[in-house]
Design a protein around this motif. Sequence first.
Motif: not given
Length: 116
Positions: A1-26
């Motif tokens: 269960m933890a593996k399923r839940s934390s796997a997407p977080l690695w995607t957010l950790w590695t290539p994440c841009p240094k700016r994030l918006s709110a209210g819209s996916f893009k």
Amino acid sequence: MAKRSSAPLWTLWTPCPKRLSAGSFKHDNGCYCTLGVLGAARGIDMAGFDDSDYLDTTEVGEAFGIAEAMAREIMFLNDEAYSWECRQAADPDARRWELMREWVGNHIKGTQSSTV
């Protein structure tokens, strides 16, 4: 269960841009929200999610391959929980990135928030 839940977080950790918006996916300026970063990395068509004021977190979770609770929490943190602090910052999108990156770092095994 933890593996399923934390796997997407690695995607957010590695290539994440240094700016994030709110209210819209893009946003028109090319800036993504936290889940938008995950969707872009996975090639998910997010256009349908931006057309409504209410998003069904179950549908978002299914589309992104994450638990509904994780989708809800990430959306809340990105759009609501940090909104006051982000609005007070000189660069709200950069501050949102810092806060979400710290949150992601605290929820991935093998990382520490001090490494953000």
